[in-house]
Design a protein around this motif. Structure first.
Motif, mmCIF file in Angstrom:
data_model
loop_
_atom_site.group_PDB
_atom_site.id
_atom_site.type_symbol
_atom_site.label_atom_id
_atom_site.label_comp_id
_atom_site.label_asym_id
_atom_site.label_seq_id
_atom_site.Cartn_x
_atom_site.Cartn_y
_atom_site.Cartn_z
ATOM 1 N N LEU A 116 -4.112 18.447 -15.447
ATOM 2 C CA LEU A 116 -4.612 18.304 -14.111
ATOM 3 C C LEU A 116 -5.609 17.274 -14.000
ATOM 4 O O LEU A 116 -5.977 16.743 -13.106
ATOM 5 N N ALA A 117 -6.397 17.305 -15.022
ATOM 6 C CA ALA A 117 -7.906 16.530 -15.028
ATOM 7 C C ALA A 117 -7.359 15.300 -15.333
ATOM 8 O O ALA A 117 -7.699 14.351 -14.755
ATOM 9 N N GLY A 118 -6.445 14.867 -16.169
ATOM 10 C CA GLY A 118 -5.772 13.632 -16.346
ATOM 11 C C GLY A 118 -5.241 13.314 -14.855
ATOM 12 O O GLY A 118 -5.339 12.091 -14.437
ATOM 13 N N ILE B 159 -5.750 13.878 -11.935
ATOM 14 C CA ILE B 159 -6.856 13.665 -10.767
ATOM 15 C C ILE B 159 -7.802 12.245 -11.129
ATOM 16 O O ILE B 159 -8.001 11.451 -10.412
ATOM 17 N N THR B 160 -8.240 12.237 -12.346
ATOM 18 C CA THR B 160 -8.919 11.095 -12.900
ATOM 19 C C THR B 160 -7.845 9.846 -12.688
ATOM 20 O O THR B 160 -8.530 8.775 -11.922
ATOM 21 N N ASN B 161 -6.682 9.969 -12.933
ATOM 22 C CA ASN B 161 -5.875 8.787 -12.753
ATOM 23 C C ASN B 161 -5.651 8.394 -11.306
ATOM 24 O O ASN B 161 -5.702 7.218 -11.076
ATOM 25 N N SER C 19 -7.688 9.134 -9.104
ATOM 26 C CA SER C 19 -8.803 8.405 -8.599
ATOM 27 C C SER C 19 -8.874 6.899 -8.948
ATOM 28 O O SER C 19 -9.312 5.957 -8.012
ATOM 29 N N THR C 20 -8.746 6.620 -9.962
ATOM 30 C CA THR C 20 -8.782 5.260 -10.624
ATOM 31 C C THR C 20 -7.818 4.219 -9.763
ATOM 32 O O THR C 20 -8.115 3.190 -9.349
ATOM 33 N N ARG D 165 -9.099 3.308 -6.516
ATOM 34 C CA ARG D 165 -10.113 2.332 -6.676
ATOM 35 C C ARG D 165 -9.693 0.977 -7.122
ATOM 36 O O ARG D 165 -10.179 -0.008 -6.453
ATOM 37 N N MET D 166 -8.632 1.200 -7.765
ATOM 38 C CA MET D 166 -7.825 -0.329 -8.146
ATOM 39 C C MET D 166 -7.384 -0.773 -6.942
ATOM 40 O O MET D 166 -7.261 -2.155 -6.937
ATOM 41 N N MET E 164 -9.947 -2.247 -4.733
ATOM 42 C CA MET E 164 -10.434 -3.630 -5.004
ATOM 43 C C MET E 164 -9.901 -4.859 -4.372
ATOM 44 O O MET E 164 -8.980 -4.838 -3.910
ATOM 45 N N THR F 136 -1.983 4.006 -14.132
ATOM 46 C CA THR F 136 -2.648 5.193 -13.844
ATOM 47 C C THR F 136 -1.495 6.089 -13.039
ATOM 48 O O THR F 136 -1.647 7.231 -13.300
ATOM 49 N N ARG G 185 0.862 7.527 -15.558
ATOM 50 C CA ARG G 185 0.023 8.579 -16.224
ATOM 51 C C ARG G 185 -0.028 9.657 -15.552
ATOM 52 O O ARG G 185 0.118 10.912 -15.847
ATOM 53 N N ASP H 186 1.406 13.292 -16.466
ATOM 54 C CA ASP H 186 0.669 14.561 -16.903
ATOM 55 C C ASP H 186 1.112 15.709 -15.830
ATOM 56 O O ASP H 186 1.099 17.020 -15.964
#
Lengths: 123, 1082
Positions: free
Chosen positions: B851-853, B855-857, B859-860, B863-864, B867, B878, B881, B885
């Motif tokens: 889950l951590a993976g 959420i982090t992915n 978010s990334t 943001r990407m 940009m 991401t 990924r 996960d």
């Protein structure tokens, strides 16, 4: 040109080592990632680190143990602990000392930014 | 011859001398008449010496009085004995064979010899002349010598005959003189010792008397008085009394008168009457006693009782008379021969018969008077006989005057003089021609008879009237290979079997004495030592007067018959033995039912004698309860004439009744009428007991079946005929009145289980054995019955295949088991949930990590994308990924859900390695959290097992967590655990979890798996207990053991998945069947 701040991630979970550095780069940090405490301790410029993101439950040497070891070696680097174990006993965080915050996986982007901001006060 | 004149003169002289010698010799017989042999010899020698002008002449005479004389000129005559030795040495001992002329050596001198035999064959002697002169005229000399020898031989034979007569006369004179002297002495003795003589005379054991020269009785001894019982006066008148037998009286008187007149000893033989009137033969010897002048003074008469001798003599005389009459009946030809065999004289008959005079007869050796064919034989016998001086008997053919040869018996007997020399041969020629022809015919006929006797199959023995063996055929002799004499000693020489001998002798001698024919059997020892049985029959042959002349015995070999008889006897004895030995009571009964025979077993069993059982008495031993039934059966059998059979008890000698089966069969005649009954009573006590015991056993079996709800069945594969026990009828709830059928069974079986039943039955039909399976019945009212069937194939005594088995109603047990299983499953589930509950934190980590993976992915990614310009590349990476996960988290959730699921027992193919890996994933974070290093060692090619995957995983998890707990307290060394799988030698799949913790207390190792046993501060102590029940339901086992080093190992083993019905063992199969789906209604 302002120098990018260096953040190092140490986590035995690969998915974290893949995902977290990408997010930190997007947020404007320089990032290093290590799969274990030993690998990090063997790296070159430890003192250049502005912040460490350490997994708590790692085999061999846990995140808290690594931070104790760094302090023993004379480093004063702010630490953000991350862990998936809700009930894992995290050493009490001492402000002014190394550890800044402990994030429980899964943690949000905001919580991460906040923890980093706390760890590295903006000029 | 040098000059004719001289030779002629010499020859004339020689001839003159020869003539002169011849004349002298011719005159000799004239002077020899009446002279003795010595004179003849002396004159012969003188005449020859001068006639031959020889150095010496020697004459040697043969015969009873051999003598030899030599006469010669002194100085040239050799010593007499020296000459004889030289002659014998040169010419041989047989003088008759000496050559007419020859030469001998006497000392150093060579002497020319002339010799001539005297007599035809030289039987009289030989004349030899010798000279040293070279010109010894052998021709003239031989002639002279031969003539002289012939003259001398004739003269000497005459002399010899004369000598013989003189000798006989002289002998006679000598004897008379001797006797006279004896009598004179006797007379003298009488005269001088009359008194003593009287006593002697009276006591000598003969009858003696003295008569006067005129015949008056002067004296008789006591023996005469005693024998005759007459006085002297009566005896004197013997000529007119009956003292002498009247038949002998005339002869006796004549002899008496003549004897007295002659005055010489004489004998009279007559019968003299004894006092009791019996006449006995006596020989009266009358001796005249003469005085010195030769006058008879007295006669001595001794009468010797010759009755016994007389009888013998009479017999002899009778025989002699018979013989004489035979001889007399044949014309006799007689001749006398010289001791050398020369025919001297023949009787008229010979001359008449042969038509030859004496001279011709003398040439019998070569002139054909004797048949040429017989000549060699005659010459041999005759020659030997003459040489040996022994009488001969020859049968030969003699030529009659008319040229016909007839058979004669030629007997020659020598007459000897006192010195034992043969003086003459007496020859009797008897015409036996007819007899010979008859004899030849007889012989031929006898040969026939003999050949018949010899060729008949039996042995024939001929005995005399007193039992002496006197003849036997060839078979008899061949059998014993003994001569007749030896066979005749049959009673003593061991050829008769010792066991039979006395009987033989008694039988044989009994017949000999009684004259009755005999007939007996005995064993004789054959030549090869083998005893053989013979039948001996003897028949007497009687002569015309009825006297037994001969016994004729016929010996017939009956050995084979005898052996057959013996075999039969043995066989009969065996039969008797059989009847007595057969292990049953055998008996026989008459038509009326009364018993008349019991075998030994019968008698021994009832302990009675045949008399005590005979008639109807045997019924006393029958049990009172059985007698009526037995009697009825017996009576019915006798009425119908059929076989009878009845069971009844018989009282034994020991006082106990035993069951017997009485069987009786009738013996029928040709018409089908019963002649006799034969019966056998067989002891069936044991059978009866067995039957009773079987009955009891069947009853208890039925009871046992009812109590255990266990029925039994039998299924004939060929007819599908079923036999159900009562209990089985009850289980199937069939009507006991109807035989159970396969169709009925199929209707009862739960439709779901019908394929199983069909399959099992097919397997049974193709011969696959040993069936054990569970099947359900669906009863008409909807109830379900659970049955367990165990069966196997067998073979009936008639060879038919049959299936036998038991079927148990296990419904109650099944229901209980199901309830228990349910409870166990529940318990396992609870246990599992509680285990998982204890792992919540670890499990959360497993989920939170991915889950951590994510959420982090995420978010990334955002943001990407935000940009400027957006980092599309990074965003895509991401996002990928995140999905990965997410899946990872989902898997963890799925596993967790499975573990939490509450399932019933399922059976599927489980790969224990795979199941273990899942568990390791689940427990991974827990182990990490407890900082336990887990090593895995999973065997490749591990066979699958059949079972419930989740439950097996529960066990693995339980073992892993226990291991983790066991190492928690370790501070001084790494905390290690190892999980390994393997296939063990029994084909089971094994899983072991090993730790290096504190280990287990050996004393508690057996309690480890008990419920509520725990060594941990926390925990209920049901983990291992549940694990054990899970493993045991899988047909496996679970155990704990201490390591060689620190820590303990916990293992379980479960059977590998069966590869088919043939591949699995009973345990595996049992596990399989236990885990069958239990139906939808659960």
């Amino acid at each position: 040109m302002t120098k990018r701040l260096l953040v190092t991630v140490v986590d035995d979970d690969e998915s974290v080592r893949e995902s977290l550095p990408d997010l930190l780069k997007v947020l404007g940090y320089s990032v290093q990632a290590f799969s274990s405490a030993a690998a990090f301790l063997g790296s070159a410029d430890i003192e250049n680190n502005d912040c460490l993101i350490l997994d708590v439950a790692m085999p061999e040497m846990t995140g808290p143990e690594l931070s104790v070891e760094l302090r023993r070696r004379g480093y004063r680097i702010p630490v953000v602990f991350i862990t998936a174990h809700r009930d894992y006993s995290v050493p009490p965080l001492v402000p002014g000392q190394d550890a800044v915050q402990c994030l429980l996986k899964p943690f949000s982007e905001a919580a991460l930014i906040a923890a980093l901001d706390t760890a590295i006060p903006r000029n | 011859m040098t000059t004719f004149t001289t030779d002629a003169i010499a020859e004339v002289q020689q001839l003159r001398q020869a003539m002169s010698g011849l004349a002298a010799l011719a005159a000799l017989p004239a002077i020899w008449v009446g002279r003795d042999a010595d004179y003849v010899l002396e004159t012969l020698l003188d005449a020859l010496l001068s006639a031959l002008k020889a150095d010496f002449v020697c004459v040697t005479l043969e015969g009873p009085k051999p003598k030899s004389r030599i006469r010669g000129r002194s100085g040239v005559t050799p010593a007499h004995d020296q000459l004889l030795r030289a002659l014998a040495g040169t010419f041989g001992d047989d003088k008759s064979a000496w050559p007419p002329a020859g030469e001998i050596s006497v000392g150093a001198d060579a002497i020319s010899i002339l010799s001539a035999p005297m007599g035809l064959q030289g039987e009289v002697g030989v004349v030899v002349a010798g000279t040293r002169r070279r010109d010894f005229d052998d021709e003239t000399g031989g002639l002279l010598l031969g003539a002289a020898a012939n003259q001398a031989a004739l003269a000497l034979q005459a002399v010899r005959r004369l000598d013989e007569q003189k000798q006989i006369a002289s002998d006679l004179d000598e004897r008379v003189a001797q006797r006279t002297a004896e009598l004179a002495r006797a007379n003298e003795a009488l005269r001088f010792a009359a008194r003593e003589s009287r006593e002697i005379v009276d006591n000598i054991p003969t009858l003696v008397g003295l008569l006067s020269p005129t015949g008056q009785v002067e004296l008789v001894n006591r023996q005469i008085h005693e024998y005759t019982g007459r006085s002297t006066e009566e005896l004197e008148k013997w000529g007119m009394s009956d003292l002498v037998h009247q038949d002998d009286l005339a002869d006796a008187l004549d002899s008496f008168v003549a004897g007295f007149a002659a005055g010489e000893p004489f004998e009279i033989v007559y019968r003299m009457r004894r006092h009791d009137g019996i006449y006995r033969w006596f020989e009266g010897l009358h001796h005249p006693l003469k005085d010195a002048e030769g006058r008879v003074v007295r006669w001595c008469v001794s009468c010797n009782d010759i009755e016994d001798r007389k009888q013998v003599e009479d017999a002899l005389r009778e025989r002699e008379r018979t013989w004489r009459s035979v001889i007399n009946g044949i014309p006799g030809l007689t001749a006398t021969l010289s001791p050398r065999g020369m025919v001297e004289a023949v009787n008229r008959q010979i001359v008449e018969y042969t038509g030859c005079e004496l001279e011709a007869l003398r040439g019998w050796g070569s002139n054909g008077i004797v048949h040429p064919e017989d000549m060699p034989h005659v010459a041999e016998i005759f020659g030997k006989s003459i040489a040996a001086g022994a009488s001969y008997e020859i049968e030969q053919r003699l030529r009659r005057f008319d040229g016909e040869y007839r058979w004669f018996s030629n007997r020659g007997t020598p007459a000897f003089d006192a010195s034992g020399q043969v003086v003459r041969w007496y020859v009797l020629l008897v015409d036996i021609h007819e007899a010979r022809l008859v004899a030849d015919a007889l012989r031929s006929s006898e040969d026939n008879a003999r050949s018949i006797v010899s060729s008949i199959a039996g042995m024939i023995a001929v005995f005399t009237a007193d039992g002496q063996l006197c003849g036997g055929n060839q078979q008899l002799l061949d059998f014993f290979e003994q001569p007749l004499e030896e066979v005749g000693r049959w009673a003593t020489n061991g050829m008769t079997h010792p066991d039979d001998l006395q009987y033989c002798i008694d039988s044989f001698m009994g017949s000999i004495v009684s004259g009755e024919p005999y007939n007996y059997e005995t064993r004789f020892k054959r030549a090869d030592g083998v005893w053989r049985w013979f039948n001996i029959r003897g028949q007497p042959l009687r002569d015309a007067s009825g006297q037994i002349a001969r016994w004729y015995g016929l010996l017939t070999d009956i050995d084979d018959r005898k052996r057959a008889e013996e075999a039969l006897e043995v066989s009969e004895r065996n039969l008797q033995l059989t009847v007595d030995t057969i292990p049953a009571l055998a008996w026989s009964a008459r038509i009326d039912g009364t018993a008349d025979f019991f075998n030994r077993h019968y008698l021994e069993y009832v302990g009675k004698t045949p008399e005590e059982l005979g008639g109807w008495a045997w019924t006393a031993a029958v049990h009172p309860d059985d007698i009526a039934r037995l009697g009825a059966t017996w009576n019915l059998a006798r009425e119908t004439g059929g076989n009878a059979e009845c069971e009844a008890r018989l009282l034994g000698a020991d006082g106990a009744y035993r069951w017997f089966i009485f069987r009786a069969n009738p013996l029928l005649d040709d018409a089908g009428n019963v002649l006799k009954w034969y019966g056998i009573n067989t002891d069936i006590e044991d059978r009866k007991r067995a039957e009773e015991s079987l009955r009891l056993s069947e009853a208890s079996l039925a009871e046992a079946q009812r109590l255990s709800s266990l029925g039994s069945f039998q299924w004939r594969l060929d007819t599908d005929e079923l036999t159900f026990s009562d209990e089985l009828y009850r289980i199937f709830e069939f009507d006991t009145a109807e035989p159970a059928t396969l169709e009925q069974i199929a209707a009862r079986v739960d439709p779901d289980d019908l394929p199983l039943l069909t399959e099992k039955m097919e397997l049974a039909r193709v011969g696959i054995d040993d069936h054990s399976y569970d099947i359900r019945l669906r009863m008409p009212d909807g109830r379900t019955k659970h049955l367990r069937s165990v069966s196997r194939s067998g073979t009936e005594s008639d060879g038919r295949r049959v299936f036998r088995g038991t079927i148990q109603d296990v419904t109650q047990r099944k229901l209980s088991e199901e309830a228990l299983n349910e409870l166990r499953t529940e318990l396992a589930h609870v246990s599992r949930v509680s285990t998982l509950g204890a792992m919540t934190a670890s499990i959360a980590h497993e989920v939170n990590q991915p889950l951590a993976g994510i959420i982090t992915n995420a978010s990334t990614c955002l943001r990407m994308l935000a940009m400027d310009p957006p980092n599309i590349e990074g965003a895509l990476e991401t996002a990928r990924r995140s999905i990965r996960d997410g899946n990872r988290a989902a898997e963890v959730i799925t596993r967790l859900r499975a573990m939490f699921r509450k399932t019933t027992n399922t059976s599927e193919t489980v790969d224990l390695n795979e199941a273990a890996r899942d568990v390791i994933v689940l427990a991974g974070s827990e182990l990490r959290r407890k900082r336990v290093e887990l090593e895995t060692n999973l065997a490749s090619d591990l066979p699958p097992v059949m079972g419930d995957r989740v439950q097996l995983q529960q066990v693995i998890l339980n073992l892993l967590l226990n291991a983790a707990d066991a190492v928690t307290d370790i501070r001084d060394r790494p905390r290690r655990a190892m999980l390994k799988t393997s296939e063990d030698e029994d084909g089971n799949v094994r899983l072991t979890v090993q730790d290096n913790g504190g280990g287990i207390d050996p004393s508690s190792s057996t309690k480890l798996f008990d419920a509520f046993y725990t060594t941990k501060a926390s925990g209920m102590g049901i983990g291992l207990s549940v694990s054990r029940s899970i493993i045991e339901r899988h047909g496996g086992r679970i155990w704990a053991s201490a390591n060689d080093g620190p820590g303990a190992s916990f293992s379980f083993a479960v059977p590998r998945s069966p590869k088919g019905y043939n591949g699995g063992d009973a345990t595996a199969y049992s596990a399989h069947t236990q885990l069958r789906p239990q139906g939808e209604g659960q």
